[in-house]
Design a protein around this motif. Structure first.
Motif, PDB file in Angstrom:
ATOM      1  N   THR A 174     -15.298  43.756 -70.742  1.00 22.88           N
ATOM      2  CA  THR A 174     -14.069  43.870 -71.529  1.00 22.88           C
ATOM      3  C   THR A 174     -14.147  42.910 -72.711  1.00 22.88           C
ATOM      4  O   THR A 174     -14.856  41.898 -72.660  1.00 22.88           O
ATOM      5  N   PRO A 175     -13.441  43.203 -73.790  1.00 26.21           N
ATOM      6  CA  PRO A 175     -13.427  42.255 -74.916  1.00 26.21           C
ATOM      7  C   PRO A 175     -13.002  40.855 -74.499  1.00 26.21           C
ATOM      8  O   PRO A 175     -13.563  39.856 -74.990  1.00 26.21           O
ATOM      9  N   ALA A 176     -12.045  40.765 -73.581  1.00 29.86           N
ATOM     10  CA  ALA A 176     -11.598  39.450 -73.122  1.00 29.86           C
ATOM     11  C   ALA A 176     -12.720  38.709 -72.415  1.00 29.86           C
ATOM     12  O   ALA A 176     -12.886  37.493 -72.597  1.00 29.86           O
ATOM     13  N   ALA A 177     -13.500  39.413 -71.600  1.00 29.03           N
ATOM     14  CA  ALA A 177     -14.611  38.773 -70.888  1.00 29.03           C
ATOM     15  C   ALA A 177     -15.676  38.296 -71.869  1.00 29.03           C
ATOM     16  O   ALA A 177     -16.251  37.212 -71.691  1.00 29.03           O
ATOM     17  N   VAL A 178     -15.935  39.092 -72.909  1.00 26.26           N
ATOM     18  CA  VAL A 178     -16.929  38.698 -73.916  1.00 26.26           C
ATOM     19  C   VAL A 178     -16.462  37.444 -74.644  1.00 26.26           C
ATOM     20  O   VAL A 178     -17.223  36.482 -74.820  1.00 26.26           O
ATOM     21  N   ARG A 179     -15.206  37.460 -75.086  1.00 22.99           N
ATOM     22  CA  ARG A 179     -14.683  36.295 -75.840  1.00 22.99           C
ATOM     23  C   ARG A 179     -14.710  35.037 -74.985  1.00 22.99           C
ATOM     24  O   ARG A 179     -15.068  33.949 -75.462  1.00 22.99           O
ATOM     25  N   ALA A 180     -14.333  35.163 -73.697  1.00 21.64           N
ATOM     26  CA  ALA A 180     -14.318  33.990 -72.822  1.00 21.64           C
ATOM     27  C   ALA A 180     -15.724  33.427 -72.639  1.00 21.64           C
ATOM     28  O   ALA A 180     -15.936  32.209 -72.638  1.00 21.64           O
ATOM     29  N   PHE A 181     -16.695  34.279 -72.489  1.00 17.09           N
ATOM     30  CA  PHE A 181     -18.070  33.828 -72.283  1.00 17.09           C
ATOM     31  C   PHE A 181     -18.631  33.184 -73.547  1.00 17.09           C
ATOM     32  O   PHE A 181     -19.279  32.128 -73.483  1.00 17.09           O
ATOM     33  N   VAL A 182     -18.389  33.807 -74.695  1.00 15.22           N
ATOM     34  CA  VAL A 182     -18.893  33.256 -75.950  1.00 15.22           C
ATOM     35  C   VAL A 182     -18.288  31.884 -76.214  1.00 15.22           C
ATOM     36  O   VAL A 182     -18.948  30.970 -76.719  1.00 15.22           O
ATOM     37  N   ALA A 183     -17.028  31.733 -75.833  1.00 14.90           N
ATOM     38  CA  ALA A 183     -16.344  30.454 -76.077  1.00 14.90           C
ATOM     39  C   ALA A 183     -16.704  29.392 -75.055  1.00 14.90           C
ATOM     40  O   ALA A 183     -16.437  28.195 -75.281  1.00 14.90           O
ATOM     41  N   ASP A 184     -17.292  29.764 -73.958  1.00 11.22           N
ATOM     42  CA  ASP A 184     -17.611  28.817 -72.878  1.00 11.22           C
ATOM     43  C   ASP A 184     -18.938  28.132 -73.176  1.00 11.22           C
ATOM     44  O   ASP A 184     -20.003  28.727 -73.067  1.00 11.22           O
ATOM     45  N   ALA A 189     -21.930  28.332 -67.813  1.00  9.61           N
ATOM     46  CA  ALA A 189     -21.271  29.519 -68.365  1.00  9.61           C
ATOM     47  C   ALA A 189     -21.922  30.812 -67.842  1.00  9.61           C
ATOM     48  O   ALA A 189     -21.235  31.760 -67.457  1.00  9.61           O
ATOM     49  N   TYR A 190     -23.247  30.846 -67.827  1.00  3.76           N
ATOM     50  CA  TYR A 190     -23.935  32.050 -67.371  1.00  3.76           C
ATOM     51  C   TYR A 190     -23.686  32.287 -65.869  1.00  3.76           C
ATOM     52  O   TYR A 190     -23.460  33.416 -65.433  1.00  3.76           O
ATOM     53  N   GLU A 191     -23.744  31.213 -65.100  1.00  6.35           N
ATOM     54  CA  GLU A 191     -23.514  31.339 -63.662  1.00  6.35           C
ATOM     55  C   GLU A 191     -22.108  31.846 -63.369  1.00  6.35           C
ATOM     56  O   GLU A 191     -21.902  32.649 -62.445  1.00  6.35           O
ATOM     57  N   THR A 192     -21.137  31.425 -64.169  1.00  8.49           N
ATOM     58  CA  THR A 192     -19.751  31.857 -63.964  1.00  8.49           C
ATOM     59  C   THR A 192     -19.630  33.363 -64.132  1.00  8.49           C
ATOM     60  O   THR A 192     -18.976  34.049 -63.334  1.00  8.49           O
ATOM     61  N   VAL A 193     -20.280  33.897 -65.164  1.00 11.67           N
ATOM     62  CA  VAL A 193     -20.236  35.344 -65.408  1.00 11.67           C
ATOM     63  C   VAL A 193     -20.907  36.094 -64.255  1.00 11.67           C
ATOM     64  O   VAL A 193     -20.361  37.071 -63.719  1.00 11.67           O
ATOM     65  N   VAL A 194     -22.094  35.639 -63.871  1.00 11.04           N
ATOM     66  CA  VAL A 194     -22.842  36.341 -62.825  1.00 11.04           C
ATOM     67  C   VAL A 194     -22.086  36.312 -61.503  1.00 11.04           C
ATOM     68  O   VAL A 194     -21.982  37.333 -60.807  1.00 11.04           O
ATOM     69  N   ARG A 662     -28.973  37.531 -58.223  1.00 16.43           N
ATOM     70  CA  ARG A 662     -28.494  36.344 -58.962  1.00 16.43           C
ATOM     71  C   ARG A 662     -29.669  35.563 -59.529  1.00 16.43           C
ATOM     72  O   ARG A 662     -29.656  35.127 -60.696  1.00 16.43           O
ATOM     73  N   ARG A 663     -30.690  35.394 -58.718  1.00 13.82           N
ATOM     74  CA  ARG A 663     -31.860  34.628 -59.168  1.00 13.82           C
ATOM     75  C   ARG A 663     -32.542  35.321 -60.353  1.00 13.82           C
ATOM     76  O   ARG A 663     -32.969  34.671 -61.305  1.00 13.82           O
ATOM     77  N   ILE A 664     -32.624  36.641 -60.285  1.00 12.13           N
ATOM     78  CA  ILE A 664     -33.313  37.375 -61.351  1.00 12.13           C
ATOM     79  C   ILE A 664     -32.522  37.326 -62.654  1.00 12.13           C
ATOM     80  O   ILE A 664     -33.079  37.040 -63.724  1.00 12.13           O
ATOM     81  N   VAL A 665     -31.215  37.620 -62.607  1.00 14.87           N
ATOM     82  CA  VAL A 665     -30.448  37.720 -63.854  1.00 14.87           C
ATOM     83  C   VAL A 665     -30.160  36.359 -64.475  1.00 14.87           C
ATOM     84  O   VAL A 665     -29.770  36.286 -65.650  1.00 14.87           O
ATOM     85  N   LEU A 666     -30.342  35.287 -63.719  1.00 13.96           N
ATOM     86  CA  LEU A 666     -30.176  33.953 -64.298  1.00 13.96           C
ATOM     87  C   LEU A 666     -31.501  33.347 -64.743  1.00 13.96           C
ATOM     88  O   LEU A 666     -31.550  32.201 -65.194  1.00 13.96           O
ATOM     89  N   SER A 667     -32.569  34.118 -64.658  1.00  8.67           N
ATOM     90  CA  SER A 667     -33.884  33.616 -65.042  1.00  8.67           C
ATOM     91  C   SER A 667     -34.050  33.633 -66.559  1.00  8.67           C
ATOM     92  O   SER A 667     -33.344  34.347 -67.289  1.00  8.67           O
ATOM     93  N   ASP A 668     -35.006  32.859 -67.040  1.00  7.97           N
ATOM     94  CA  ASP A 668     -35.335  32.864 -68.468  1.00  7.97           C
ATOM     95  C   ASP A 668     -35.874  34.226 -68.883  1.00  7.97           C
ATOM     96  O   ASP A 668     -35.645  34.682 -70.013  1.00  7.97           O
ATOM     97  N   ALA A 669     -36.600  34.868 -67.974  1.00 10.05           N
ATOM     98  CA  ALA A 669     -37.162  36.179 -68.298  1.00 10.05           C
ATOM     99  C   ALA A 669     -36.054  37.173 -68.617  1.00 10.05           C
ATOM    100  O   ALA A 669     -36.163  37.961 -69.563  1.00 10.05           O
ATOM    101  N   TYR A 670     -34.990  37.155 -67.844  1.00 10.07           N
ATOM    102  CA  TYR A 670     -33.900  38.101 -68.061  1.00 10.07           C
ATOM    103  C   TYR A 670     -33.064  37.720 -69.280  1.00 10.07           C
ATOM    104  O   TYR A 670     -32.471  38.584 -69.922  1.00 10.07           O
ATOM    105  N   ARG A 671     -33.018  36.426 -69.599  1.00 10.15           N
ATOM    106  CA  ARG A 671     -32.203  35.989 -70.742  1.00 10.15           C
ATOM    107  C   ARG A 671     -32.896  36.283 -72.076  1.00 10.15           C
ATOM    108  O   ARG A 671     -32.269  36.262 -73.128  1.00 10.15           O
ATOM    109  N   GLY A 672     -34.180  36.581 -72.045  1.00 15.01           N
ATOM    110  CA  GLY A 672     -34.914  36.839 -73.278  1.00 15.01           C
ATOM    111  C   GLY A 672     -34.787  38.269 -73.751  1.00 15.01           C
ATOM    112  O   GLY A 672     -34.072  39.094 -73.172  1.00 15.01           O
TER     113      GLY A 672
END
Length: 846
Positions: A174-184, A189-194, A662-672
């Motif tokens: 949602t736009p609200a979720a995007v704005r909250a994450f960008v502002a965090d 911050a990444y762990e909170t979303v996941v 959780r381990r996969i999506v929080l990895s550097d590989a997935y963030r790239g």
């Protein structure tokens, strides 16, 4: 005298050789060598007829001749054309005189002077060398190294949150979720979303849909009539709950294979139903022929499909390739296939109540308070005629639910219509042309077929073939049916009461040669009051679940034919993944032992395959690209060290799929940066519902009927459901084999035939045409435009909102200006929404 005897014997031998050379060899050379000689690389059926040794050794089915006994010789049977299934040569029957010559040759001892021709030696195929096969990487124990998942340049937060939202929930952020994450800007911050996404009910729906691809999930039988598969949604909802509750994967596997046999079955969190047996419904999702011409072949094909699905889904192996011969590449002999087949041939399905022990006790307590309505049972005598068989023995039927708990087949129990339950008979081969059921009870509509809540069902070759329903009369009546399709098929009866406002009572079932039912002499009628409603009795739940039935080993089917049987094969699991011969023991089918073996920590392949599937869902391809084939013809892992490290950590985490994701999506590989991926068919449709505002977040429940356009036609055509499925996400739209959604098919929705671990991804003109013209797409654009039109503010704000909802980002300056110019020309917000739904950015994730 001695010399004369020698001459006589010599003369006989010379005559025998001459007979062979004149009468037998020319026929073999002309009519048989083309398929059964050194001329061909692989002689048909393993039979060589170009040497004496080859004839006597025979082929896959054993010796071709029995010396001195032509009537017992397969070769003579084949050329005589007396067996419909064994006729050689295939181009036409040999002359009767030639057949007589072969019979005489065999009777005289089958003398054969040929000695020099090469005979194929008996040898073990390379693919079946089990000890050598155990050295292959996939069958080896885990060799974990250091768990590292390095990545390249990180993508923007907007790109990452859209990627992870679709990956974990199948829905846009949602736009609200995007704005909250960008502002965090916090470190977590990444762990909170996941963690929020993993805790969302939509997570289980997303991964539940992934799993359904592996078990060829469908809610109808397909084939000619496309009948409904009862309670299929119960399995789907079970899978969703299992992923949401992070059920350990080893338990998930055990429940799929033997959930009905577990000593401590799992209960749902609300305490109402048993969860474990629901998983066995996966056995039942194959296509069902409504009029199989051969019961044994139909059953063998069903088991073959079950083996194919189970072995691919859990082990990533193509075990079904060993049905007709030893696997050509993997160390899986045909005997292993039939070891598994015996386990599944000893398994059947039934329509059963799946109440939890607590719910069952509450129902029993309420039932005990119901006044006993039957004061005196009817005394009667059925006058059986020659050709009549009484099918009774209610105490030997499988019972579930409280309705039939008092014995017999009266679903009102002590006297309450709210009781429900089922009775399932043993299997038998239908021997007669007619079935007569003496029954009474609440009137119901036979046209409801499998959806009728009060019925006696005759199931033939797993197809619900005939339904017997009561007329509503207070007296017993005969209901008869001719066995057109079920005759000589493998059958069983089900007596089912799913109604809380009716009851059913079956007195007798007679299988007969006669069209008319037998006479009944009533000596004294029953004395009973009408059943009460029993509204205070708690509700029950039904599902299709597995059960053991007549556990037995099966014979090896030579070349896969049920009409060409070899030795009995003891039930066992795959030897290449077992320390011994893999045999199962105990009185049951062997499914419980199979489940324990599949989910054993020592069976590294089960963990590897699941980890690889999860990796594929996040990166578009697995570490092993061939997700359903870890065998020798499959791909080698890009990094075995990483695969094994993830698998080892997966086991250490208690087989937790959520922790793995959780381990996969929080990895550097997935963030790239990752290759662009198109959304799956369901995600495309669900994203449209999400942006339009029509998305219904309700989890679980019976499926919504699919929308059927006027252009879709065929037998078994159902009543159309709503165009937008009442806003339910795609997971909850009924999967009808013969009426799959054209929109879903255009975006590569898989046919529910076998395990599909990796969907195809196409780019074809029909996709563009669907997005431009499909009624659903146009409807959602209208809903979206109407909703956005009510947003306070000017068109600039409305355009920004639409871009944020569709793409997870604000429009670029040029995009905003082009959109405002589009609206200024008199175009509507719905039309702008239609443009955005057609854009590549809506259909793809970075």
């Amino acid at each position: 005298m001695k010399f004369g005897l020698i001459l006589f014997v010599f003369a006989l031998g010379a005559f025998a050789d001459e007979f062979f050379e004149k009468k037998i060899r020319p026929v073999l050379v002309e009519r048989c060598y083309g398929c059964h000689s050194e001329k061909v690389r692989e002689p048909k059926a393993g039979l060589r007829l170009d040497s004496r040794e080859g004839v006597r050794r025979g082929g896959d089915s054993g010796p071709a001749i029995v010396i001195g006994k032509p009537e017992e010789s397969r070769l003579l049977k084949a050329i005589s054309y007396t067996d419909f299934q064994l006729r050689m040569p295939p181009t036409g029957k040999l002359p009767d005189a030639v057949v007589a010559d072969f019979a005489e040759w065999i009777r005289r001892g089958a003398e054969d002077p040929r000695e020099t021709s090469f005979v194929v030696p008996a040898r073990k195929p390379v693919g079946s060398d089990i000890e050598r096969g155990k050295k292959y990487w996939a069958f080896q124990p885990l060799r974990p190294g250091k768990l590292e998942m390095p990545g390249g340049k990180p993508v923007s937060k907007e790109v990452w949150i859209r990627r992870v939202s679709f990956d974990l929930t199948g829905l846009p952020p949602t736009p609200a979720a995007v704005r909250a994450f960008v502002a965090d800007s916090s470190p977590g911050a990444y762990e909170t979303v996941v963690d929020r996404l993993l805790a969302s009910p939509q997570y289980g729906e997303r991964y539940g849909r992934h799993w359904l691809d592996l078990v060829r999930y469908a809610e109808t039988n397909g084939h000619e009539y496309d009948n409904n598969k009862l309670d299929a949604y119960r399995y789907r909802d079970y899978v969703v709950r299992a992923f949401n509750e992070d059920l350990p994967y080893d338990q998930f596997v055990k429940e799929h294979v033997a959930g009905d046999l577990l000593p401590r079955p799992r209960v749902s969190r609300d305490g109402a139903i048993l969860e474990s047996p629901l998983a066995t419904g996966a056995y039942w999702f194959g296509e069902v022929l409504n009029s199989a011409t051969d019961s044994e072949k139909s059953r063998a094909d069903e088991v073959d499909n079950q083996i194919d699905v189970m072995s691919k889904a859990f082990l990533g192996l193509t075990v079904a390739c060993a049905r007709c011969h030893d696997h050509k590449f993997d160390p899986i002999p045909t005997a292993d296939y039939y070891g598994l087949a015996g386990i599944l041939h000893s398994t059947s399905m039934r329509e059963a109540v799946v109440d939890s022990p607590e719910r069952r006790a509450a129902i029993q307590a309420a039932h005990a308070k119901i006044p006993l309505r039957l004061q005196a049972a009817e005394k009667r005598r059925i006058v059986l005629r020659p050709g009549d068989e009484l099918f009774d023995g209610w105490d030997q039927w499988q019972s579930s639910g409280e309705a039939f708990s008092l014995g017999g087949a009266d679903s009102s129990g002590r006297g309450a219509e709210a009781l429900v339950g089922s009775l399932t008979s043993r299997k038998f081969r239908m021997p007669k042309r007619y079935v007569h059921v003496r029954m009474r009870g609440t009137q119901s509509d036979k046209k409801l077929v499998e959806n009728n809540p009060l019925r006696v069902t005759l199931v033939a070759d797993e197809y619900r073939s005939e339904y017997f329903v009561a007329s509503g009369s207070a007296d017993f009546e005969w209901v008869s049916a001719r066995m057109v399709l079920p005759f000589e098929r493998m059958c069983y009866f089900e007596v089912v009461d799913r109604s809380r406002s009716g009851h059913l009572e079956v007195d007798a079932i007679v299988i007969s040669d006669h069209k008319e039912p037998p006479q009944v002499v009533v000596e004294s009628p029953a004395v009973a009051s009408a059943p009460v409603a029993g509204a205070e009795i708690p509700e029950s739940a039904f599902a299709m679940v597995a059960m053991d039935e007549a556990p037995h080993d099966v014979k090896l089917h030579i070349r896969g034919s049920h009409q060409n049987l070899g030795e009995v094969v003891p039930r066992h699991v795959l030897q290449v993944l077992s320390p011994g011969d893999g045999r199962v023991s105990g009185p049951g089918s062997g499914r419980l032992e199979l489940a324990e073996w599949l989910a054993s920590p020592g069976n590294a392949l089960t963990a590897r395959v699941l980890v690889n599937r999860m990796w594929k869902h996040h990166f578009g391809k697995g570490l092993v690209k061939s997700t359903d084939n870890f065998g020798l013809t499959g791909d080698r892992p890009e990094s075995r060290e990483m695969l094994d490290a993830l698998a080892a950590q997966f086991l250490a985490d208690g087989w937790s799929v959520k922790k793995l994701n959780r381990r996969i999506v929080l990895s550097d590989a997935y963030r790239g940066e990752l290759p662009v991926r198109r959304l799956e068919a369901e995600a495309v449709r669900d994203a449209m519902l999400a942006v339009s505002g029509r998305f219904d977040s309700q989890v679980g429940g019976p499926s919504v009927g699919p929308y059927i356009s006027k252009y879709q036609d065929g037998r078994g055509k159902p009543v159309s459901g709503p165009l937008d499925g009442d806003g339910r996400r795609s997971l909850y739209v009924q999967v009808r084999r013969n009426f799959l959604s054209p929109m879903m098919l255009a975006f590569d929705y898989p046919l529910p035939v076998s395990t599909i671990g990796t969907r195809s991804v196409s780019t074809v003109p029909s996709q563009a045409l669907i997005l431009l013209n499909n009624e659903f797409v146009l409807q959602q654009a209208e809903f979206w435009g109407s909703r956005i039109g009510k947003v306070a503010g000017d068109d600039s704000l409305r355009v920004r909102t639409m871009f944020e909802e569709a793409f997870g980002r604000a429009p670029l300056d040029w995009e905003l200006q082009e959109s405002l110019s589009f609206l200024a020309q008199g175009r509507s917000l719905a039309e702008l929404g239609h443009v955005l739904l057609n854009s590549a950015e809506f259909l793809y994730v970075q």
